[in-house]
Structures are given as structure tokens and as C-alpha cells.
Design an enzyme around this catalytic site. Structure first.
Site, PDB file in Angstrom:
ATOM      1  N   HIS A  75       9.012  12.455   1.302  1.00  0.00           N
ATOM      2  CA  HIS A  75       9.289  12.619  -0.123  1.00  0.00           C
ATOM      3  C   HIS A  75       8.794  13.979  -0.591  1.00  0.00           C
ATOM      4  O   HIS A  75       7.646  14.343  -0.359  1.00  0.00           O
ATOM      5  CB  HIS A  75       8.586  11.516  -0.938  1.00  0.00           C
ATOM      6  CG  HIS A  75       9.277  10.182  -0.831  1.00  0.00           C
ATOM      7  ND1 HIS A  75       8.964   9.128  -1.642  1.00  0.00           N
ATOM      8  CD2 HIS A  75      10.282   9.764  -0.029  1.00  0.00           C
ATOM      9  CE1 HIS A  75       9.750   8.098  -1.339  1.00  0.00           C
ATOM     10  NE2 HIS A  75      10.543   8.460  -0.347  1.00  0.00           N
ATOM     11  N   TYR A 203       6.158   6.515 -11.069  1.00  0.00           N
ATOM     12  CA  TYR A 203       4.936   6.057 -11.743  1.00  0.00           C
ATOM     13  C   TYR A 203       5.258   6.027 -13.235  1.00  0.00           C
ATOM     14  O   TYR A 203       5.639   7.053 -13.804  1.00  0.00           O
ATOM     15  CB  TYR A 203       3.789   7.049 -11.540  1.00  0.00           C
ATOM     16  CG  TYR A 203       3.188   7.053 -10.156  1.00  0.00           C
ATOM     17  CD1 TYR A 203       3.766   7.765  -9.111  1.00  0.00           C
ATOM     18  CD2 TYR A 203       1.997   6.370  -9.908  1.00  0.00           C
ATOM     19  CE1 TYR A 203       3.179   7.777  -7.853  1.00  0.00           C
ATOM     20  CE2 TYR A 203       1.409   6.393  -8.651  1.00  0.00           C
ATOM     21  CZ  TYR A 203       2.004   7.098  -7.626  1.00  0.00           C
ATOM     22  OH  TYR A 203       1.434   7.123  -6.388  1.00  0.00           O
ATOM     23  N   PRO A 294      -5.668   2.113  -6.427  1.00  0.00           N
ATOM     24  CA  PRO A 294      -4.579   2.612  -5.573  1.00  0.00           C
ATOM     25  C   PRO A 294      -3.620   3.610  -6.222  1.00  0.00           C
ATOM     26  O   PRO A 294      -2.730   4.114  -5.555  1.00  0.00           O
ATOM     27  CB  PRO A 294      -3.821   1.327  -5.195  1.00  0.00           C
ATOM     28  CG  PRO A 294      -4.150   0.346  -6.255  1.00  0.00           C
ATOM     29  CD  PRO A 294      -5.505   0.703  -6.772  1.00  0.00           C
ATOM     30  N   LYS A 298      -4.718   6.889  -2.235  1.00  0.00           N
ATOM     31  CA  LYS A 298      -5.738   7.585  -1.445  1.00  0.00           C
ATOM     32  C   LYS A 298      -6.547   6.717  -0.475  1.00  0.00           C
ATOM     33  O   LYS A 298      -7.272   7.260   0.358  1.00  0.00           O
ATOM     34  CB  LYS A 298      -6.724   8.294  -2.385  1.00  0.00           C
ATOM     35  CG  LYS A 298      -6.108   9.428  -3.167  1.00  0.00           C
ATOM     36  CD  LYS A 298      -5.674  10.545  -2.239  1.00  0.00           C
ATOM     37  CE  LYS A 298      -4.920  11.640  -2.949  1.00  0.00           C
ATOM     38  NZ  LYS A 298      -3.863  12.240  -2.135  1.00  0.00           N
ATOM     39  N   TYR A 388      -2.298  15.205  -4.780  1.00  0.00           N
ATOM     40  CA  TYR A 388      -1.526  14.053  -4.317  1.00  0.00           C
ATOM     41  C   TYR A 388      -1.134  14.223  -2.836  1.00  0.00           C
ATOM     42  O   TYR A 388      -1.178  13.261  -2.062  1.00  0.00           O
ATOM     43  CB  TYR A 388      -0.279  13.871  -5.186  1.00  0.00           C
ATOM     44  CG  TYR A 388       0.396  12.522  -5.001  1.00  0.00           C
ATOM     45  CD1 TYR A 388       0.130  11.470  -5.878  1.00  0.00           C
ATOM     46  CD2 TYR A 388       1.278  12.286  -3.946  1.00  0.00           C
ATOM     47  CE1 TYR A 388       0.720  10.222  -5.705  1.00  0.00           C
ATOM     48  CE2 TYR A 388       1.870  11.056  -3.766  1.00  0.00           C
ATOM     49  CZ  TYR A 388       1.596  10.027  -4.647  1.00  0.00           C
ATOM     50  OH  TYR A 388       2.178   8.804  -4.467  1.00  0.00           O
TER      51      TYR A 388
HETATM   52  C1  LIG Z   1      -4.427  -5.760  -1.264  1.00  0.00           C
HETATM   53  C2  LIG Z   1      -4.635  -4.274  -1.040  1.00  0.00           C
HETATM   54  C3  LIG Z   1      -3.642  -3.381  -1.386  1.00  0.00           C
HETATM   55  C4  LIG Z   1      -3.829  -2.011  -1.195  1.00  0.00           C
HETATM   56  N1  LIG Z   1      -2.841  -1.134  -1.560  1.00  0.00           N
HETATM   57  C5  LIG Z   1      -3.048   0.183  -1.384  1.00  0.00           C
HETATM   58  C6  LIG Z   1      -2.069   1.120  -1.761  1.00  0.00           C
HETATM   59  O1  LIG Z   1      -1.008   0.769  -2.270  1.00  0.00           O
HETATM   60  N2  LIG Z   1      -2.323   2.447  -1.559  1.00  0.00           N
HETATM   61  C7  LIG Z   1      -3.503   2.869  -1.000  1.00  0.00           C
HETATM   62  O2  LIG Z   1      -3.682   4.079  -0.790  1.00  0.00           O
HETATM   63  N3  LIG Z   1      -4.431   2.004  -0.614  1.00  0.00           N
HETATM   64  C8  LIG Z   1      -4.225   0.687  -0.802  1.00  0.00           C
HETATM   65  N4  LIG Z   1      -5.189  -0.177  -0.421  1.00  0.00           N
HETATM   66  C9  LIG Z   1      -6.363   0.374   0.224  1.00  0.00           C
HETATM   67  C10 LIG Z   1      -6.114   0.654   1.708  1.00  0.00           C
HETATM   68  O3  LIG Z   1      -5.311  -0.332   2.251  1.00  0.00           O
HETATM   69  C11 LIG Z   1      -7.478   0.750   2.362  1.00  0.00           C
HETATM   70  O4  LIG Z   1      -8.125   1.869   1.809  1.00  0.00           O
HETATM   71  C12 LIG Z   1      -7.432   0.853   3.887  1.00  0.00           C
HETATM   72  O5  LIG Z   1      -7.054  -0.378   4.437  1.00  0.00           O
HETATM   73  C13 LIG Z   1      -8.797   1.260   4.421  1.00  0.00           C
HETATM   74  O6  LIG Z   1      -8.824   1.141   5.819  1.00  0.00           O
HETATM   75  P1  LIG Z   1     -10.148   0.698   6.573  1.00  0.00           P
HETATM   76  O7  LIG Z   1      -9.790   0.692   8.005  1.00  0.00           O
HETATM   77  O8  LIG Z   1     -11.271   1.515   6.088  1.00  0.00           O
HETATM   78  O9  LIG Z   1     -10.451  -0.774   6.048  1.00  0.00           O
HETATM   79  P2  LIG Z   1      -9.635  -2.130   6.266  1.00  0.00           P
HETATM   80  O10 LIG Z   1      -8.181  -1.856   6.317  1.00  0.00           O
HETATM   81  O11 LIG Z   1     -10.137  -3.065   5.239  1.00  0.00           O
HETATM   82  O12 LIG Z   1     -10.071  -2.608   7.697  1.00  0.00           O
HETATM   83  C14 LIG Z   1     -11.329  -3.179   7.940  1.00  0.00           C
HETATM   84  C15 LIG Z   1     -11.232  -4.089   9.134  1.00  0.00           C
HETATM   85  O13 LIG Z   1     -12.512  -4.648   9.403  1.00  0.00           O
HETATM   86  C16 LIG Z   1     -12.380  -6.023   9.639  1.00  0.00           C
HETATM   87  N5  LIG Z   1     -13.635  -6.685   9.332  1.00  0.00           N
HETATM   88  C17 LIG Z   1     -14.148  -6.987   8.125  1.00  0.00           C
HETATM   89  N6  LIG Z   1     -15.334  -7.603   8.255  1.00  0.00           N
HETATM   90  C18 LIG Z   1     -15.591  -7.672   9.572  1.00  0.00           C
HETATM   91  C19 LIG Z   1     -16.652  -8.205  10.340  1.00  0.00           C
HETATM   92  N7  LIG Z   1     -17.683  -8.799   9.743  1.00  0.00           N
HETATM   93  N8  LIG Z   1     -16.598  -8.107  11.662  1.00  0.00           N
HETATM   94  C20 LIG Z   1     -15.551  -7.518  12.281  1.00  0.00           C
HETATM   95  N9  LIG Z   1     -14.494  -7.000  11.611  1.00  0.00           N
HETATM   96  C21 LIG Z   1     -14.521  -7.071  10.273  1.00  0.00           C
HETATM   97  C22 LIG Z   1     -11.236  -6.444   8.751  1.00  0.00           C
HETATM   98  O14 LIG Z   1     -10.627  -7.660   9.159  1.00  0.00           O
HETATM   99  C23 LIG Z   1     -10.299  -5.261   8.882  1.00  0.00           C
HETATM  100  O15 LIG Z   1      -9.401  -5.411   9.952  1.00  0.00           O
HETATM  101  C24 LIG Z   1      -5.031  -1.545  -0.624  1.00  0.00           C
HETATM  102  C25 LIG Z   1      -6.025  -2.432  -0.289  1.00  0.00           C
HETATM  103  C26 LIG Z   1      -5.864  -3.797  -0.498  1.00  0.00           C
HETATM  104  C27 LIG Z   1      -6.976  -4.740  -0.156  1.00  0.00           C
END
Ligand SMILES: Cc1cc2nc3c(=O)[nH]c(=O)nc-3n(C[C@H](O)[C@H](O)[C@H](O)COP(=O)(O)OP(=O)(O)OC[C@H]3O[C@@H](n4cnc5c(N)ncnc54)[C@H](O)[C@@H]3O)c2cc1C
Length: 393
Positions: A75, A203, A294, A298, A388
Site C-alpha cells: 500500500h 481510518y 492498535p 505498531k 506510519y
Molecule cells: C485481539 C488482538 C488484536 C490485535 N490487533 C492488532 C492490530 O490490528 N494491529 C497491530 O499492530 N497489533 C495488533 N495487536 C497486537 C499484536 O498482535 C501484538 O503486538 C503482537 O502479537 C506481539 O507479538 P509478541 O510475539 O510480542 O506477543 P504474542 O503474539 O502475544 O505472543 C506471545 C506468545 O507467548 C505465549 N505465552 C503466553 N504466556 C505463556 C507462558 N506462560 N508460557 C509459554 N508461552 C506463553 C502466547 O501463547 C503467545 O503465543 C493485537 C493484539 C490482540 C490481542
């Protein structure tokens, strides 16, 4: 109890943990990932969908970019809509950068495929995951897996276990301060099986609240509505959702196409940052250390940025250079606070603040003024474009 050793024990197989594990293995550094959910659960989790140019470059550089290169939708900009009019902000024209729409699920699937192909040790469906001795040079992770107790010894533990994980709480409270704020609104998000009605993300600030038209592919649309954080999804029939989307997103001469809704959920909005991403031998990355609302797209990008910085620092460490590892928390948090500011700015500019007060109407008109400036000043649009599409690492 099975005793194992590795160099880096990673908790969490979200985008942060999977990418870090992959980057380390490519550099010849042993890493083990411990995840408490099943692979099916992780692959079905619907979340973010917009990748900064730097995130795409990182995936390609690390050899896991074929999916995004083939199926990602590039995009050039976004639309900002307010007062019934839609304005295009063309990032490519303004600063020569773009973003790519490619679902978090697809990023995670590509990484899991790469790990499987490589035979990486990932313990899915682990139970009772706990970290120990993080303030010593020999930290450990214990967990149950398929009925067996594991005791994993490592040089470092990385908490990539998201906001609700176990790693951040294992840091003594005297060593960590949490900075946070919540917002008086939430997002009701849907996935619908219908080609997007727009070529780029819309948006929209409407009198009834924020709305957004995003997408996951040329066949699947992702749409959002601002709702009260106390709302229950049961109150929102498919018909009510589409009606609200038509009202908020509608502009003359444009049609919003409806399709079957395959997923709907309500997500609260929060900003959260820890004062440090490092305590002894434990490092935090991604949502374990910070959360953004969100609106600025980011969350996923920040997780990718953290692990890019951390992977390089760990690689340096094993080449006898500790400077970057010692600076990891400061560097990642310095970047993160800029992202927090941008996400908060986008969120407050585009959401209706709760009604009932004199401030409510003042705020709305002030937001319209801000949007008018943002879409008419080249300087303002360049600033938006720069943030962005992603700040440099
Ligand atoms: C419902 C939702 C919608 C979102 N929509 C957007 C969006 O539109 N745009 C955007 O930019 N961001 C969005 N986000 C945020 C984005 O998805 C996150 O910032 C991203 O997933 C971060 O990645 P991560 O690997 O740090 O954490 P996570 O993706 O949360 O991964 C963490 C992992 O650790 C695992 N875990 C947790 N506890 C334990 C434990 N005790 N032992 C072992 N494993 C564990 C979990 O199961 C998971 O697999 C959204 C988040 C949510 C919750």
C-alpha cells in the site's frame, strides 16, 4: 525431570519468539522455544495485519520473506476520513516508503514452517512454565511437556510471552516500573469473506465514533468499529455491525460491500511500557514489555523491531562484544516511546471521546481541526508517513 541446556531459552511462540529463535539459529546460536498453546491455536489467532517496510525487509533478510513477497499487498498510503470526506495520504509520493498488508497469522505460519523445516526445538502445549535464577548467569526454565518435567538451563532467557506471560512478573517489582494508560473505548473487529471495498486502509472519525476498513487479502476484509469497553459482542448482530459500518464509513459515490462475518471480537485499548526490558539474564521483547493501542498498526512491528535489535545484540555477545546487549533495553525502549507517542496521537485524533460533557464537543471539533491540518500540510503528512511506515531501527 529431563535436564537440557541451550544458549537462549525463549518463552513464547508468537511473532517475537519465533522470529528471534529463527534469527539466532541462522547465526548458529542454539535456542529453544517454550510455548503454552498448541500450534493450531497459534495459527488461528487473528491479530495485526500491517507491516512496516522495515519489518518486511527484516523478514526477507532473514530468509522468511517469500510469503510476504508473494502474497503481501503493498500500500502506498492510507485514507483519513472525517466530516464526510475522504483524503488520501500518499506515503510513497511523500517519502518514498510503503507498508504491506500481510496478516500476523501468515507471518507466524511462515515462521513455524521455517522452524519445522529446520528441525528447531519448539515445545508447544507446555504447562506450568516458570523462569528461575534470572539474576544469576545461569538462568533456568522449568515446564511440563507430554507428561514429562523439563529443566532447561540457558545463558539467557527471553520473555517473548506477550502481555499476560510469566516473564515480566518474574522481575522483582523493585527493579521494574510499569507506565500505562487505558482508553475509554474498545475496537469491535470483524473478519468478513468479501473483497475489500477499498484499495488502501480507511481510518475514519465519525460523529458516532471511529471506524476502519482494513483487509487481510483480496478475498478477506477486516473492519473495525469503536465501541464502549464495557460492550458485549452478543449485543452486536451481524446486521447491526454492517449498519454501523455503512453509517460511519459511507461517502457519496462509494459502496461498502458486505460478506459473511467469520470472526468478531472486542479488544480493549491500552498503552503500557515497562521501565526496563532487561533484568540480569532475562530480556523482554514485544508485548511482554510494551503494548500500544492498535490505531497506529505498531504492535506486531514493535515486536519485530525488538527482536531484530536483540538478535543482533546476542550475536555480538557470542562474538565477544557485549556493548549492544548491555544497551538493548535503552535502545529498544527509546524507539518504543516514540511509537507510544505516535499510537496515542493517532488514537486520540481518530476516536470520539465519551459524551456527556462540554469537553466532548470541544474535543471533537478540535480533532476535526487536527485532521484538517494533517491532511492539508505537506509537513504534517510527511511526519505521519515517516512514523506510519516505520522509524529506523
Ligand atoms: C485481539 C488482538 C488484536 C490485535 N490487533 C492488532 C492490530 O490490528 N494491529 C497491530 O499492530 N497489533 C495488533 N495487536 C497486537 C499484536 O498482535 C501484538 O503486538 C503482537 O502479537 C506481539 O507479538 P509478541 O510475539 O510480542 O506477543 P504474542 O503474539 O502475544 O505472543 C506471545 C506468545 O507467548 C505465549 N505465552 C503466553 N504466556 C505463556 C507462558 N506462560 N508460557 C509459554 N508461552 C506463553 C502466547 O501463547 C503467545 O503465543 C493485537 C493484539 C490482540 C490481542
Amino acid at each position: 525431570m529431563t535436564r537440557e541446556t541451550t544458549r537462549v531459552a525463549i518463552i513464547g511462540a508468537g511473532p517475537a519468539g519465533l522470529l528471534l529463535g529463527w534469527a539466532l539459529r541462522r547465526a548458529g546460536i542454539d535456542a529453544v522455544i517454550v510455548e503454552n498453546r498448541s500450534v493450531e491455536y497459534i495459527l488461528a489467532r487473528v491479530r495485526a495485519g500491517v507491516l512496516e517496510q522495515g519489518s518486511v525487509d527484516t523478514l526477507k533478510r532473514l530468509g522468511v520473506g517469500d510469503g510476504v513477497a508473494t502474497n503481501g499487498l503493498i500500500h502506498d498510503g492510507i485514507y483519513l476520513q472525517f466530516a464526510g470526506e475522504r483524503h488520501h495520504v500518499d506515503f510513497n509520493e511523500l517519502i518514498g516508503r510503503t507498508v504491506t498488508v500481510y496478516g500476523q497469522q501468515a507471518v507466524v505460519a511462515d515462521l513455524i514452517d521455517a522452524h519445522k523445516h529446520d528441525g528447531s526445538p519448539i515445545y508447544f502445549e507446555s504447562s506450568d512454565v516458570a523462569v528461575h535464577d534470572i539474576e544469576s548467569p545461569s538462568p533456568r526454565v522449568t515446564f511440563g511437556h507430554r507428561g514429562e518435567e523439563h529443566d532447561l538451563h540457558a545463558d539467557f532467557v527471553v520473555g517473548a510471552d506477550g502481555f499476560h506471560g510469566v516473564c515480566r512478573p518474574s522481575i522483582p517489582s523493585s527493579a521494574l516500573t510499569a507506565y500505562e494508560r487505558s482508553y475509554p473505548y474498545a475496537w469491535l473487529g470483524i473478519l468478513a469473506t468479501v473483497p475489500p471495498s477499498t484499495d488502501e486502509l480507511i481510518y475514519c472519525l465519525h460523529e458516532d465514533g471511529f471506524a476502519m476498513h482494513s483487509m487481510r487479502s483480496m478475498e478477506v476484509s477486516r473492519l473495525y468499529l469503536q465501541v464502549d469497553p464495557s460492550e458485549s459482542i452478543e449485543n452486536w448482530s451481524d446486521e447491526r455491525i454492517w449498519d454501523a459500518l455503512h453509517t460511519r464509513l459511507g461517502v457519496p459515490g462509494w459502496t461498502l460491500h458486505e460478506g459473511e462475518i467469520t470472526e468478531k471480537s472486542i479488544t480493549p485499548m491500552r498503552s503500557f511500557v515497562t521501565s526496563t526490558l532487561n533484568c540480569g539474564s532475562l530480556f523482554l521483547a514485544g508485548d511482554a514489555g510494551h503494548i500500544v493501542p492498535p490505531t497506529g498498526a505498531k504492535g506486531l512491528n514493535s515486536a519485530i523491531a525488538d527482536v531484530t535489535i536483540l538478535a543482533d545484540a546476542l550475536i555480538d555477545h557470542y562474538a565477544d562484544d557485549d556493548v549492544a546487549l548491555r544497551r538493548y533495553s535503552d535502545v529498544a525502549l527509546g524507539r518504543q516511546w516514540r511509537i507510544q507517542q505516535f499510537s496515542q496521537w493517532m488514537t486520540q485524533m481518530l476516536h470520539r471521546h465519551p459524551g456527556g460533557s462540554a469537553d466532548h464537543e470541544f474535543d471533537y471539533r478540535s480533532q476535526l481541526g487536527q485532521l484538517d491540518y494533517t491532511t492539508s500540510s505537506t509537513h504534517a503528512m510527511r511526519s505521519l508517513a515517516e512514523q506510519y511506515t516505520g522509524l529506523p531501527l
